[in-house]
Scaffold this motif. Sequence first.
Motif, PDB file in Angstrom:
ATOM      1  N   ALA A  68     -41.623 -18.539 -35.059  1.00 35.25           N
ATOM      2  CA  ALA A  68     -42.678 -19.529 -34.832  1.00 35.25           C
ATOM      3  C   ALA A  68     -42.103 -20.942 -34.825  1.00 35.25           C
ATOM      4  CB  ALA A  68     -43.761 -19.406 -35.892  1.00 35.25           C
ATOM      5  N   ALA A  69     -41.163 -21.207 -35.720  1.00 36.75           N
ATOM      6  CA  ALA A  69     -40.532 -22.532 -35.775  1.00 36.75           C
ATOM      7  C   ALA A  69     -39.738 -22.808 -34.500  1.00 36.75           C
ATOM      8  CB  ALA A  69     -39.633 -22.638 -37.000  1.00 36.75           C
ATOM      9  N   ARG A  70     -39.013 -21.796 -34.004  1.00 38.07           N
ATOM     10  CA  ARG A  70     -38.249 -21.984 -32.753  1.00 38.07           C
ATOM     11  C   ARG A  70     -39.189 -22.213 -31.575  1.00 38.07           C
ATOM     12  NH1 ARG A  70     -35.843 -17.706 -35.052  1.00 38.07           N
ATOM     13  NH2 ARG A  70     -36.632 -16.216 -33.533  1.00 38.07           N
ATOM     14  N   ARG A  71     -40.305 -21.469 -31.544  1.00 35.85           N
ATOM     15  CA  ARG A  71     -41.284 -21.627 -30.466  1.00 35.85           C
ATOM     16  C   ARG A  71     -41.897 -23.035 -30.503  1.00 35.85           C
ATOM     17  NH1 ARG A  71     -43.957 -17.044 -30.991  1.00 35.85           N
ATOM     18  NH2 ARG A  71     -45.246 -17.862 -32.667  1.00 35.85           N
ATOM     19  N   GLU A  72     -42.234 -23.500 -31.697  1.00 34.46           N
ATOM     20  CA  GLU A  72     -42.811 -24.840 -31.857  1.00 34.46           C
ATOM     21  C   GLU A  72     -41.815 -25.917 -31.426  1.00 34.46           C
ATOM     22  OE1 GLU A  72     -45.530 -27.729 -32.586  1.00 34.46           O
ATOM     23  OE2 GLU A  72     -45.895 -25.583 -32.641  1.00 34.46           O
ATOM     24  N   GLN A  73     -40.570 -25.722 -31.808  1.00 36.52           N
ATOM     25  CA  GLN A  73     -39.530 -26.675 -31.424  1.00 36.52           C
ATOM     26  C   GLN A  73     -39.360 -26.706 -29.909  1.00 36.52           C
ATOM     27  OE1 GLN A  73     -35.577 -25.705 -32.894  1.00 36.52           O
ATOM     28  NE2 GLN A  73     -35.317 -27.825 -33.537  1.00 36.52           N
ATOM     29  N   LYS A  74     -39.394 -25.552 -29.293  1.00 36.03           N
ATOM     30  CA  LYS A  74     -39.273 -25.453 -27.839  1.00 36.03           C
ATOM     31  C   LYS A  74     -40.470 -26.126 -27.150  1.00 36.03           C
ATOM     32  CE  LYS A  74     -38.997 -21.995 -24.166  1.00 36.03           C
ATOM     33  NZ  LYS A  74     -39.038 -20.559 -23.867  1.00 36.03           N
ATOM     34  N   LEU A  76     -42.386 -28.494 -28.357  1.00 38.52           N
ATOM     35  CA  LEU A  76     -42.286 -29.940 -28.533  1.00 38.52           C
ATOM     36  C   LEU A  76     -41.297 -30.546 -27.552  1.00 38.52           C
ATOM     37  CD1 LEU A  76     -42.356 -30.353 -32.420  1.00 38.52           C
ATOM     38  CD2 LEU A  76     -44.083 -31.118 -30.777  1.00 38.52           C
ATOM     39  N   ALA A  77     -40.183 -29.862 -27.353  1.00 38.77           N
ATOM     40  CA  ALA A  77     -39.189 -30.356 -26.388  1.00 38.77           C
ATOM     41  C   ALA A  77     -39.769 -30.374 -24.981  1.00 38.77           C
ATOM     42  CB  ALA A  77     -37.932 -29.495 -26.441  1.00 38.77           C
ATOM     43  N   LEU A  78     -40.514 -29.332 -24.615  1.00 37.73           N
ATOM     44  CA  LEU A  78     -41.146 -29.286 -23.297  1.00 37.73           C
ATOM     45  C   LEU A  78     -42.198 -30.369 -23.145  1.00 37.73           C
ATOM     46  CD1 LEU A  78     -41.640 -25.469 -22.615  1.00 37.73           C
ATOM     47  CD2 LEU A  78     -40.167 -27.044 -21.353  1.00 37.73           C
ATOM     48  N   GLU A  79     -42.992 -30.571 -24.180  1.00 37.11           N
ATOM     49  CA  GLU A  79     -44.038 -31.586 -24.112  1.00 37.11           C
ATOM     50  C   GLU A  79     -43.455 -32.980 -23.974  1.00 37.11           C
ATOM     51  OE1 GLU A  79     -46.790 -31.259 -27.336  1.00 37.11           O
ATOM     52  OE2 GLU A  79     -47.466 -29.267 -26.704  1.00 37.11           O
ATOM     53  N   ASN A  80     -42.343 -33.217 -24.606  1.00 43.36           N
ATOM     54  CA  ASN A  80     -41.704 -34.529 -24.495  1.00 43.36           C
ATOM     55  C   ASN A  80     -41.143 -34.771 -23.106  1.00 43.36           C
ATOM     56  OD1 ASN A  80     -42.310 -35.142 -27.129  1.00 43.36           O
ATOM     57  ND2 ASN A  80     -40.340 -34.436 -27.917  1.00 43.36           N
ATOM     58  N   ASP A  81     -40.794 -33.706 -22.405  1.00 43.62           N
ATOM     59  CA  ASP A  81     -40.184 -33.829 -21.086  1.00 43.62           C
ATOM     60  C   ASP A  81     -41.188 -33.771 -19.941  1.00 43.62           C
ATOM     61  OD1 ASP A  81     -37.752 -34.004 -22.314  1.00 43.62           O
ATOM     62  OD2 ASP A  81     -37.203 -31.911 -21.968  1.00 43.62           O
ATOM     63  N   GLU A  82     -42.425 -33.348 -20.209  1.00 35.66           N
ATOM     64  CA  GLU A  82     -43.403 -33.164 -19.141  1.00 35.66           C
ATOM     65  C   GLU A  82     -44.446 -34.277 -19.131  1.00 35.66           C
ATOM     66  OE1 GLU A  82     -45.069 -29.401 -20.245  1.00 35.66           O
ATOM     67  OE2 GLU A  82     -43.757 -28.304 -18.880  1.00 35.66           O
ATOM     68  N   THR A  83     -45.015 -34.489 -17.949  1.00 35.46           N
ATOM     69  CA  THR A  83     -46.176 -35.366 -17.849  1.00 35.46           C
ATOM     70  C   THR A  83     -47.405 -34.547 -18.228  1.00 35.46           C
ATOM     71  OG1 THR A  83     -46.646 -34.785 -15.556  1.00 35.46           O
ATOM     72  CG2 THR A  83     -45.084 -36.596 -15.931  1.00 35.46           C
ATOM     73  N   SER A  84     -48.536 -35.203 -18.434  1.00 37.57           N
ATOM     74  CA  SER A  84     -49.740 -34.481 -18.838  1.00 37.57           C
ATOM     75  C   SER A  84     -50.211 -33.514 -17.749  1.00 37.57           C
ATOM     76  CB  SER A  84     -50.857 -35.453 -19.207  1.00 37.57           C
ATOM     77  OG  SER A  84     -51.186 -36.266 -18.111  1.00 37.57           O
ATOM     78  N   ASP A  85     -50.043 -33.869 -16.473  1.00 40.03           N
ATOM     79  CA  ASP A  85     -50.408 -32.957 -15.378  1.00 40.03           C
ATOM     80  C   ASP A  85     -49.549 -31.700 -15.409  1.00 40.03           C
ATOM     81  OD1 ASP A  85     -52.407 -34.619 -14.468  1.00 40.03           O
ATOM     82  OD2 ASP A  85     -51.150 -35.576 -12.932  1.00 40.03           O
ATOM     83  N   GLN A  86     -48.256 -31.867 -15.656  1.00 40.81           N
ATOM     84  CA  GLN A  86     -47.348 -30.725 -15.724  1.00 40.81           C
ATOM     85  C   GLN A  86     -47.712 -29.816 -16.906  1.00 40.81           C
ATOM     86  OE1 GLN A  86     -43.707 -32.988 -15.932  1.00 40.81           O
ATOM     87  NE2 GLN A  86     -43.102 -32.384 -13.858  1.00 40.81           N
ATOM     88  N   LYS A  87     -48.111 -30.422 -18.029  1.00 35.30           N
ATOM     89  CA  LYS A  87     -48.515 -29.637 -19.211  1.00 35.30           C
ATOM     90  C   LYS A  87     -49.731 -28.779 -18.890  1.00 35.30           C
ATOM     91  CE  LYS A  87     -46.996 -33.136 -22.468  1.00 35.30           C
ATOM     92  NZ  LYS A  87     -47.430 -34.140 -23.437  1.00 35.30           N
ATOM     93  N   MET A  88     -50.735 -29.391 -18.297  1.00 31.00           N
ATOM     94  CA  MET A  88     -51.956 -28.666 -17.952  1.00 31.00           C
ATOM     95  C   MET A  88     -51.652 -27.536 -16.977  1.00 31.00           C
ATOM     96  SD  MET A  88     -54.563 -29.987 -19.548  1.00 31.00           S
ATOM     97  CE  MET A  88     -56.023 -29.727 -18.598  1.00 31.00           C
ATOM     98  N   GLN A  89     -50.815 -27.820 -16.002  1.00 30.26           N
ATOM     99  CA  GLN A  89     -50.465 -26.812 -14.996  1.00 30.26           C
ATOM    100  C   GLN A  89     -49.704 -25.651 -15.652  1.00 30.26           C
ATOM    101  OE1 GLN A  89     -47.935 -28.271 -11.895  1.00 30.26           O
ATOM    102  NE2 GLN A  89     -48.259 -26.491 -10.602  1.00 30.26           N
TER     103      GLN A  89
END
Length: 147
Positions: A68-74, A76-89
């Motif tokens: 769960a910690a590795r998934r959360e870390q991953k 967070l890394a994705l969220e920091n790299d994506e725009t909000s449109d990319q996150k929703m998609q």
Amino acid sequence: MEPDLFNGVTNQDFIAYFKVDLHSRTEIINYTYPHELLDEDSGFGEHVQRCLMLLKDYILLCFKNGKAARREQKNLALENDETSDQKMQRRGIEMVQQTPEQKRERLEIEKTQEKAEMENKYKELRDEIAALIDEHHQKVKIIYVDL
């Protein structure tokens, strides 16, 4: 860098966890039923099996927490790299892609992997655990009672 499978819990932490349960009983009453042959180690054996079960449950819990910690870390890394449109998609795509059958299969595979990781960790600890059990067997007082 190798991922932390057990959320920072070391082999010595697992051994210490096991010792607490193992040493929690200094006296064991071994009951023998009237139509049962005397098994000198049945009471102690039941105690050891219970302690081993608790250890394996703890190993499994640590593995799940690490996952769960590795998934959360991953995430967070994705969220920091994506725009909000990319996150929703991405979230929409993830939700649509899995059918109930696929989810069941994925969960079964994950469960099998968790059990395998727990067994691998237990194998690493087995020799030290066996020595602790033998040592405690010499110290524990076993009281035999015929019913």
